[in-house]
Design an enzyme around this catalytic site. Structure first.
Site, mmCIF file in Angstrom:
data_model
loop_
_atom_site.group_PDB
_atom_site.id
_atom_site.type_symbol
_atom_site.label_atom_id
_atom_site.label_comp_id
_atom_site.label_asym_id
_atom_site.label_seq_id
_atom_site.Cartn_x
_atom_site.Cartn_y
_atom_site.Cartn_z
ATOM 1 N N SER A 98 0.875 -1.033 -0.143
ATOM 2 C CA SER A 98 -0.016 0.025 0.058
ATOM 3 C C SER A 98 0.817 1.345 0.038
ATOM 4 O O SER A 98 1.933 1.295 0.583
ATOM 5 C CB SER A 98 -0.860 0.035 1.257
ATOM 6 O OG SER A 98 -1.870 1.223 1.235
ATOM 7 N N ASP A 99 0.427 2.226 -0.704
ATOM 8 C CA ASP A 99 1.184 3.545 -0.633
ATOM 9 C C ASP A 99 0.096 4.509 -0.679
ATOM 10 O O ASP A 99 -1.170 4.536 -1.213
ATOM 11 C CB ASP A 99 2.193 3.688 -1.903
ATOM 12 C CG ASP A 99 2.837 4.674 -1.754
ATOM 13 O OD1 ASP A 99 3.803 4.817 -0.798
ATOM 14 O OD2 ASP A 99 2.733 5.613 -2.181
ATOM 15 N N GLN A 100 0.585 5.847 -0.016
ATOM 16 C CA GLN A 100 -0.562 6.912 -0.021
ATOM 17 C C GLN A 100 0.002 8.110 -0.655
ATOM 18 O O GLN A 100 1.285 8.391 -0.114
ATOM 19 C CB GLN A 100 -0.959 7.206 1.478
ATOM 20 C CG GLN A 100 -2.006 8.092 1.483
ATOM 21 C CD GLN A 100 -2.320 8.500 3.015
ATOM 22 O OE1 GLN A 100 -1.412 9.211 3.547
ATOM 23 N NE2 GLN A 100 -3.520 8.187 3.567
ATOM 24 N N GLY A 131 -3.232 3.762 -2.652
ATOM 25 C CA GLY A 131 -2.780 2.731 -3.596
ATOM 26 C C GLY A 131 -2.802 1.383 -2.812
ATOM 27 O O GLY A 131 -2.316 1.190 -1.802
#
Length: 197
Positions: free
Chosen positions: A67-69, A104
């Site tokens: 995950s990425d933000q 994401g």
């Protein structure tokens, strides 16, 4: 099935703990930098996929969760402030405006290499903030490792007039509602997994 979170973030670990799954954490070796002309949404998806893919290389089986933000204000990506001066400047910039967060999510089955990826959008509307309010907030929560310079799970919620989106967990860094949907695609029902009923 073994579940691996491709992150050592205390925030993402705490979120995944909510689902009461057995999982381990593995730090991905990924450079989190923006590519030329890359949008906030594109960046969050690419990095989530890259994190999951890099960690998946270390396993023969199991599900890897990446995950990425990113946060965007007026088409500008807001990074993690790192210190009080940058946090104040960022919150002054956000005051009275809407900021869109893109989180994401990418899940890979290590054995088959099947990968499902999505991006969740979430919008926050900031109050008109005074310098005194900003200084007080920064002193109380020190949000230096958070994009947007706030922790919505704490006092940061007081900075907003409105939240718009499917899942407020996106603001912390892991979209749990979408993750449940994706895990179901891999035949994992979070509600019945490890059930004694």
């Amino acid at each position: 099935m073994k579940i691996v979170l491709a992150s050592t973030s205390i925030y993402r670990k705490a979120l995944l703990d909510k689902l009461q799954l057995d999982f381990t954490c593995h730090k991905p070796n990924v450079v989190e930098s923006r590519k030329p002309n890359e949008s906030a949404k594109q960046m969050s998806l690419r990095l989530a996929q890259a994190k999951a893919e890099e960690v998946a290389e270390h396993y023969n089986s199991g599900l890897i969760i990446g995950s990425d933000q990113t946060a965007s204000l007026d088409n500008e990506i807001l990074g993690k402030p790192g210190n009080a001066k940058n946090a104040k400047a960022q919150l002054q910039q956000c005051s009275g405006k809407d900021v869109t967060f893109y989180t994401g999510l990418s899940v890979i089955e290590a054995a088959s290499k099947k990968q499902i990826s999505i991006v969740e959008e979430f919008k926050v509307s900031f109050r008109d903030l005074t310098d005194k309010q900003i200084d007080s907030y920064i002193a109380k929560e020190a949000p230096f490792d958070c994009a947007g310079s706030f922790k919505c799970e704490g006092l940061g919620i007081s900075l907003f007039t409105q939240l718009q989106g499917r899942d407020p967990n996106c603001l912390v860094g892991l979209p749990l509602i979408a993750l449940c949907d994706v895990l179901a695609e891999f035949k994992i029902d979070v509600l019945t997994l490890n059930s004694q009923v």
